[in-house]
Design an enzyme around this catalytic site. Structure first.
Site, PDB file in Angstrom:
ATOM      1  N   GLU A   1      -1.747  -0.254   8.106  1.00 54.92           N
ATOM      2  CA  GLU A   1      -2.710  -1.202   8.654  1.00 54.92           C
ATOM      3  C   GLU A   1      -2.026  -2.080   9.679  1.00 54.92           C
ATOM      4  OE1 GLU A   1      -3.864  -3.074   4.962  1.00 54.92           O
ATOM      5  OE2 GLU A   1      -2.558  -4.779   5.305  1.00 54.92           O
TER       6      GLU A   1
ATOM      7  N   HIS B   1       0.839  -1.198   0.000  1.00 57.50           N
ATOM      8  CA  HIS B   1       0.000   0.000   0.000  1.00 57.50           C
ATOM      9  C   HIS B   1       0.876   1.252   0.000  1.00 57.50           C
ATOM     10  CE1 HIS B   1      -3.219  -2.734   0.930  1.00 57.50           C
ATOM     11  NE2 HIS B   1      -2.620  -3.123   2.036  1.00 57.50           N
TER      12      HIS B   1
ATOM     13  N   ARG C   1      -1.115  -4.753  -6.328  1.00 63.23           N
ATOM     14  CA  ARG C   1      -0.789  -6.182  -6.318  1.00 63.23           C
ATOM     15  C   ARG C   1       0.540  -6.451  -6.985  1.00 63.23           C
ATOM     16  NH1 ARG C   1      -6.072  -7.260  -8.470  1.00 63.23           N
ATOM     17  NH2 ARG C   1      -7.328  -7.076  -6.608  1.00 63.23           N
TER      18      ARG C   1
ATOM     19  N   HIS D   1       3.194  -7.615   1.625  1.00 65.49           N
ATOM     20  CA  HIS D   1       2.586  -8.548   2.578  1.00 65.49           C
ATOM     21  C   HIS D   1       1.527  -9.418   1.930  1.00 65.49           C
ATOM     22  CE1 HIS D   1       0.151  -4.896   2.662  1.00 65.49           C
ATOM     23  NE2 HIS D   1      -0.891  -5.632   3.023  1.00 65.49           N
TER      24      HIS D   1
HETATM   25 ZN    ZN Z   1      -2.927  -4.975   2.938  1.00 65.02          ZN
END
Ligand code: ZN
Length: 334
Positions: free
Chosen positions: A124, A106, A200, A181
């Protein structure tokens, strides 16, 4: 002006089908979810891609984004004035990751603002609520720079490139922007910035139901990956538990804690923030706020696995009883 007498808002979650999802949100949380693999429950969200409605009480049926802009006094703002932050800043999800989540990364706020229409970036963190015996997380990567990363991807040297470790129930991972991740075999309570921007890297060459592959975003990935981030080898929580409360992390966007309530050990949770998010990830019980008690209408709010609520400004402290585990979060004072 409408008020919520005990200062708690409960939400109806939104559900998102995902090719890597499962059926645990139905089987174990009792939610009524769409058919097929469902990966995400957006439990407390004002994001336009899943804006939760209040489930009951004075504000029933209104969305969190409406309340944020129309009733700012609920969140520490001043009635009639626009909130200082233009959107509710957090997003709380449950992820049912049956098969590998795409390997992803991200952006931070600056990159997202410039390239994603003014979106927030995405910091996150994951609390592992349940883990299969072979559950694993990929967190971080071994390339030293952009060119090396691109070359290893071109050569499909995934095993060498990605840093993978086993996980277990109760582990916790902070995932900063720029960290590659993925995860497999876990049920996760995720606390994040209110953002839906995912780049991605790799999707395991898996076809979707219609036979096509999901889009990859290699240029953006190469731009945002932090090639110097130190690698983590464990998600073990080492912070002490004090009166049932364990602080899991603090960053500039959120603070997150685990709350463990036992039948012989109720927990008093201080609520002196503009608002606090709470999610029951295990067990059941109930809560009463000091605002509710003062109003002499101290009905206990029943809580069970999958209950999510916001404690608003002035809710006062929460008394939690029963046998349950919660994850709570709030925005730190700036
Ligand atoms: Zn994520």
């Amino acid at each position: 002006m409408a008020t919520q007498h005990d200062g708690l808002l409960f939400f109806e979650p939104c559900f998102v089908p995902k090719i890597w999802g499962g059926r645990k949100l139905d089987r174990e949380f009792g939610y009524s979810i769409p058919d097929g693999p469902v990966g995400e429950c957006w439990a407390i969200s004002a994001h336009p891609n899943g804006d939760c409605k209040v489930a009951r009480g004075d504000f029933a049926g209104r969305t969190l984004s409406e309340l944020w802009s129309d009733e700012p006094q609920l969140f520490g703002g001043t009635a009639g004035e626009a909130p200082a932050q233009d959107r509710f800043p957090l997003l709380i999800k449950i992820l049912d990751v049956a098969d590998y989540l795409s390997v992803q990364v991200h952006p931070d706020d600056d990159y997202a603002a410039a390239h994603e229409n003014g979106s927030l970036g995405k910091s996150e963190c994951w609390y592992i609520a349940e883990a299969e015996p072979d559950a694993r997380v990929m967190i971080g990567q071994h390339a030293h720079n952009r060119d090396e990363f691109a070359q290893m991807v071109a050569d499909k040297r995934w095993g060498e490139l990605l840093h993978e470790i086993p996980i277990k129930k109760g582990d916790f991972f902070a995932i900063e922007p720029g960290t590659v991740h993925a995860v497999k075999g876990a049920l996760i309570l995720e606390t994040q910035q209110s953002s839906d921007v995912t780049y991605r890297v790799y999707d395991f060459d898996r076809p979707q139901a219609d036979g096509t592959l999901r889009e990859l975003h290699m240029e953006q990935c190469l731009d945002v990956i932090d090639y110097d981030a130190p690698l983590k080898n464990s998600g073990e929580v080492t912070a002490p538990e004090v009166d049932g409360i364990t602080k899991l992390m603090t960053c500039k966007y959120f603070e997150v804690a685990r709350v463990r309530v036992r039948p012989d050990a109720p927990v008093t949770l201080a609520q002196d923030h503009p608002f606090m998010c709470a999610s029951v990830i295990e067990g059941e019980g109930g809560t009463v706020t000091s605002a509710g008690s003062d109003a002499c209408r101290a009905e206990k709010s029943e809580l069970s696995r999958g209950s999510h609520f916001l404690a608003l400004t002035g809710s006062g402290d929460l008394t939690l009883e029963g046998d349950m585990e919660l994850i709570v979060s709030w925005v730190p004072e700036s």
